[in-house]
Design a protein around this motif. Structure first.
Motif, PDB file in Angstrom:
ATOM      1  N   HIS B  10       0.851  -1.190   0.000  1.00 47.03           N
ATOM      2  CA  HIS B  10       0.000   0.000   0.000  1.00 47.03           C
ATOM      3  C   HIS B  10       0.882   1.233   0.000  1.00 47.03           C
ATOM      4  N   ILE B  12       0.335   5.611   0.211  1.00 40.59           N
ATOM      5  CA  ILE B  12      -0.537   6.789   0.279  1.00 40.59           C
ATOM      6  C   ILE B  12       0.315   8.015  -0.007  1.00 40.59           C
ATOM      7  N   ARG B  15      -1.557  14.675  -3.526  1.00 38.35           N
ATOM      8  CA  ARG B  15      -1.593  15.185  -4.911  1.00 38.35           C
ATOM      9  C   ARG B  15      -0.353  16.012  -5.209  1.00 38.35           C
ATOM     10  N   ALA B  38      -8.112   0.482 -12.123  1.00 36.10           N
ATOM     11  CA  ALA B  38      -8.928   1.473 -11.428  1.00 36.10           C
ATOM     12  C   ALA B  38     -10.355   0.965 -11.348  1.00 36.10           C
ATOM     13  N   LEU B  83      -5.558  12.811  -8.245  1.00 34.93           N
ATOM     14  CA  LEU B  83      -6.487  11.973  -7.484  1.00 34.93           C
ATOM     15  C   LEU B  83      -6.905  10.737  -8.279  1.00 34.93           C
ATOM     16  N   ASP B  85      -5.256   8.950 -10.148  1.00 34.18           N
ATOM     17  CA  ASP B  85      -4.214   7.921 -10.232  1.00 34.18           C
ATOM     18  C   ASP B  85      -4.405   6.852  -9.160  1.00 34.18           C
ATOM     19  N   SER B  86      -5.312   7.089  -8.239  1.00 33.26           N
ATOM     20  CA  SER B  86      -5.605   6.097  -7.208  1.00 33.26           C
ATOM     21  C   SER B  86      -6.121   4.822  -7.856  1.00 33.26           C
ATOM     22  N   ARG B 109      -1.479  -1.011  -3.947  1.00 27.54           N
ATOM     23  CA  ARG B 109      -2.652  -0.127  -3.873  1.00 27.54           C
ATOM     24  C   ARG B 109      -2.160   1.284  -3.623  1.00 27.54           C
ATOM     25  N   LEU B 110      -2.289   2.149  -4.633  1.00 26.62           N
ATOM     26  CA  LEU B 110      -1.871   3.552  -4.523  1.00 26.62           C
ATOM     27  C   LEU B 110      -3.099   4.410  -4.246  1.00 26.62           C
ATOM     28  N   THR B 111      -3.033   5.169  -3.180  1.00 28.69           N
ATOM     29  CA  THR B 111      -4.107   6.096  -2.840  1.00 28.69           C
ATOM     30  C   THR B 111      -3.545   7.502  -2.860  1.00 28.69           C
ATOM     31  N   VAL B 112      -4.146   8.373  -3.640  1.00 29.24           N
ATOM     32  CA  VAL B 112      -3.727   9.768  -3.714  1.00 29.24           C
ATOM     33  C   VAL B 112      -4.784  10.614  -3.022  1.00 29.24           C
ATOM     34  N   VAL B 113      -4.328  11.384  -2.045  1.00 22.20           N
ATOM     35  CA  VAL B 113      -5.279  12.199  -1.253  1.00 22.20           C
ATOM     36  C   VAL B 113      -5.002  13.682  -1.430  1.00 22.20           C
TER      37      VAL B 113
END
Lengths: 113, 113
Positions: B10, B12, B15, B38, B83, B85-86, B109-113
């Protein structure tokens, strides 16, 4: 460019009932066809593949798929599903040459007890 | 035999930052492929490396880049994160680009916040 269409995004089915997951691809001179399965929070696992020869291919866990060149289809079937078959199934195709695997958008199979 | 390994599991990021994802192929596999999964879009082909060279590239902007090292491992870099890209980023490998399928890792798992 190759494209793959999985006609059903979700398929609910009762345990021990038969199931068919549909897959159509854009036409090409020669193609290699694959079905992958993705269980929750996991990567993709190869279920079965058609490279050449017999148009009916089978997996070790009871799934089978038939290559139909005239209908450009590679539908996946199982005569009796189990709860453990609940997963997302992806159809993929590759043409000969320097082209990567192209995937469909997936079909979520939900087996209901 | 170890499978395809990806790290981190993972990630995180905020942006505008950069993300680096890593992949180690199965021993003996020289081709590495990157896909973006996605929500609702299936698997989209990103990049393909073989013998250290980029062989093919999907329809993604240049801020998605990567490389393959002499030991055939690979990294994917995403610059100026957005965002959208999540997603789950999947790496796969194969023994050369033969007609067979790919072996996938479990993904990052990439999460962009």
């Amino acid at each position: 460019a190759q494209s793959v269409t999985q006609l059903d995004s979700q398929v609910p089915v009762f345990e021990e009932a038969p199931v068919e997951l549909r897959c159509n691809y854009s036409s090409s001179v020669s193609v290699y066809l694959f079905w992958y399965v993705q269980y929750p929070n996991q990567g993709l696992q190869l279920l079965l593949k058609y490279l050449s020869g017999s148009t009916l291919v089978e997996s070790i866990n009871g799934f089978e798929a038939e290559f139909n060149k005239s209908q450009t289809s590679f539908h996946l079937r199982k005569p009796s599903v189990h709860i453990s078959d609940t997963a997302e199934y992806f159809c993929a195709v590759r043409s000969s040459g320097n082209t990567p695997l192209v995937f469909g958008k997936g079909t979520r199979l939900s087996v209901i007890a | 035999e170890a499978g395809v390994t990806q790290s981190p599991t993972h990630l995180i990021k905020t942006r505008g930052q950069q993300a680096t994802l890593r992949c180690s192929p199965i021993s003996g596999h020289t081709s590495v492929y990157w896909y973006q999964q996605a929500l609702g879009l299936g698997l989209q082909f990103l990049l393909w490396y073989d013998e250290g060279e980029e062989r093919n590239r999907g329809n993604f902007p240049p801020r998605f880049s990567g490389r393959q090292f002499p030991n055939y491992s690979s990294e994917l870099n995403v610059n100026a994160l957005e965002l959208e890209d999540s997603a789950l980023y999947l790496c796969a490998s194969s023994q050369g680009h033969r007609e067979g399928g790919y072996t996938f890792g479990s993904g990052t798992r990439l999460t962009v916040v």
